[in-house]
Design an enzyme around this catalytic site. Structure first.
Site: not given
Lengths: 165, 165
Positions: A59, A61, A89, A92
């Site tokens: 992801h 992040e 999410c 993260c």
């Protein structure tokens, strides 16, 4: 979530994260971008490369956290702020806790992500509603005696040169 | 957590994950090990390399997920089982959701980890007790109009060759 105060420079960095996300779509990535700004002003970008890198943990992040840690030469980003194009999410969020980030600022929310076809909202339910967990991902302990179960921690405890975190 | 049924082969794979964790301590890693077994029996190990690689996301489970995805050439591990020497932290749980793992089997629990000096138990509180979140890691939205906030998703929607996940 409580409403937190954000600043003009927060808005500037967040606009950058959104631009990074939009550009990433044009480069075969997911529609997510992030920017970490350290306490001394160093900036590290991250983009979503889940499908490009075959890595479900890539992801934006997490990518930004890994880039920032490499950049500053530490596994601890205390004092840094994470700007992300979309509400992080649970993966993260927890990665940000482990990275010791000071705070997170985001633009789009989990419902925006759901409308675009992403499962963030569903995965929040795993943490918010214990009764759905078993149907989503069963997690089971095998009962073992103390010595067997904690053998790695026992080894850790007798290791003189261990690096704690 | 509901008690799930585990099998003899679960116990065998879990013993391997514990051995991997103990060995990793001897190789300057953290006391955590994991093993992913795919539906067709392929095995992929992962170890904790947080301090060794300066990567706070390099938990054993995440490392195993990354290795398995690379190994099978997919960002989707449906049908696979994750064996881990210690109860997975929220980051590893959410990573497992994104990787579409079928189930998780673990040995040591979060209290064992806390006694060994690791913050897993504290980080569970972030998800289980919303009232502590702001003091641990403030997460703030900047209010933006729809068009600005969802620009990356708009770009995503008009991208014909997008790979969904």
């Amino acid at each position: 979530m409580t409403v937190q105060t954000t600043t003009r420079s927060d808005e500037k960095y967040l606009a950058r994260a959104i631009d990074i996300a939009t550009q990433n779509v044009k480069e075969q990535g997911g529609p997510f971008g992030a920017l970490i700004v350290t306490a001394d002003g160093q900036e590290f970008a991250g983009v979503n490369r889940v499908t490009a890198n075959l890595d479900p943990t890539a992801h934006a992040e997490v990518s930004a956290i890994r880039a920032a840690c490499t950049g500053v030469g530490s596994f601890d980003l205390s004092g840094a702020v994470l700007y992300t194009s979309c509400e992080p999410c649970p993966m993260c969020l927890a990665s940000s806790l482990w990275a010791r980030l000071d705070r997170i600022v985001f633009a789009a929310n989990r419902d925006d992500a759901a409308r675009a076809g992403f499962d963030d909202a569903a995965f929040y339910r795993f943490f918010d509603e214990p009764q759905v967990r078993d149907s989503m991902l069963p997690v089971a302990a095998v009962p073992l005696d103390d010595q067997t179960r904690t053998a790695p921690f026992i080894e850790w405890g007798i290791t003189a040169n261990r690096i704690e975190y």
